[in-house]
Design an enzyme around this catalytic site. Structure first.
Site: not given
Ligand code: CAA
Length: 259
Positions: A65, A110, A113, A133
């Protein structure tokens, strides 16, 4: 038609891509609402017999998400966001046709999921899957606590959710989270071939079998078996049952018409 969803029909299968590659296909409200509409249009399309769900670009299926959208939400807004995601994913789970997640990269939060709401999952060998999460101070919210536990069992689901660990595609296969693992360049071909194989079978029977399995997961065995007997009986009121059995007896290939 949509900004963050691409829907392509190829004969009697369809491929739906979550299309925000610059945000690793993170699901914001707009994307969830567009996904809802796209699923509705696939459900209403009488020709599509199987759906492949994937992510645009070569890095992510869906990286969760949208954290930027969630970061300032209060408790009520958080709950509303979870209910929206749960409703759209329930629609995906309840699609009348089989659905296949082609996990082409990160499937986190998400994203995991979303894959869990599909009927089957094929992972690229470079996929990374997890429910991170708790590393953000929240629980899974789009039914991960429910579907992951039902898919891999509560102990493995708890380990994944409590640690927030990212697992490899091979590990996901070992715990039964994905049906198979293929090389990245073969992923879409493999997913489409599976969709085509399913699409060649009697569509009403496939759809009723899906409903019986899904219902059975949530009810006791005797209720599930009673439902199975109902749908089995229903099949005999279809032309495709007559065609399928006639083709067997006449030693020819059946031509199913979805009627
Ligand atoms: N939400 C918003 N933006 C996201 C995102 C997310 N979940 N995941 C990645 N992005 C964005 C980053 O912010 C980045 O944007 P910018 O270039 O504008 O900074 C772009 O995508 C590329 O990501 P990274 O620079 O972080 O890429 P990386 O290769 O260094 O890392 C990754 C990749 C490990 C997937 C890392 O992006 C990450 O950890 N993302 C978040 C994963 C996460 O925690 N997901 C769970 C979200 S909570 C949820 O989903 C709740 C639910 O159950 C409903």
């Amino acid at each position: 038609m949509w900004e963050n969803i691409v829907l392509e029909k190829e004969g009697n299968i369809a491929v739906l891509s979550i299309n925000r590659p610059r945000a690793l296909n993170a699901l914001n409200t707009k994307t969830l609402l567009e996904l809802d509409e796209a699923l509705e249009s696939v459900s209403k399309d009488g020709e599509v017999r199987a759906l492949v769900v994937t992510g645009s670009g070569d890095r992510a299926f869906v990286a969760g998400a949208d954290i930027n959208e969630m970061k300032d939400k209060n408790a009520m807004e958080g709950r509303e966001f979870a209910l929206l995601g749960q409703r759209v994913f329930a629609k995906l789970q309840d699609m009348p046709i089989p659905t296949i997640a082609a996990i082409n990269g990160y499937a986190l939060g998400g994203g995991c999921e979303l894959a869990l709401a599909c009927d089957m999952r094929i992972a690229s060998s470079k996929a990374k899957i997890g429910q991170p999460e708790v590393t953000l101070g929240i629980t899974p919210g789009f039914a991960g606590t429910q579907r992951l536990a039902r898919t891999v069992g509560p102990a493995i689901a708890k380990e994944l959710i409590f640690t927030g660990a990212q697992i490899s595609a091979d590990e996901a296969y070992r715990i039964g989270l994905v049906n198979r693992v293929v090389e990245p360049e073969k992923l879409m071909e493999e997913a489409k071939n599976l969709a085509l194989k399913i699409a060649s079978n009697a569509p009403i029977a496939v759809s009723l079998a899906k409903q019986a399995i899904n219902k059975g997961i949530d009810v006791d065995l005797s209720t599930g078996m009673a439902y199975e007997a109902e749908v089995f009986g229903l099949c005999f009121s279809t032309r495709d049952q007559k065609e399928g059995m006639a083709a067997f007896v006449e030693k020819r290939k059946a031509e199913f018409k979805n009627e």
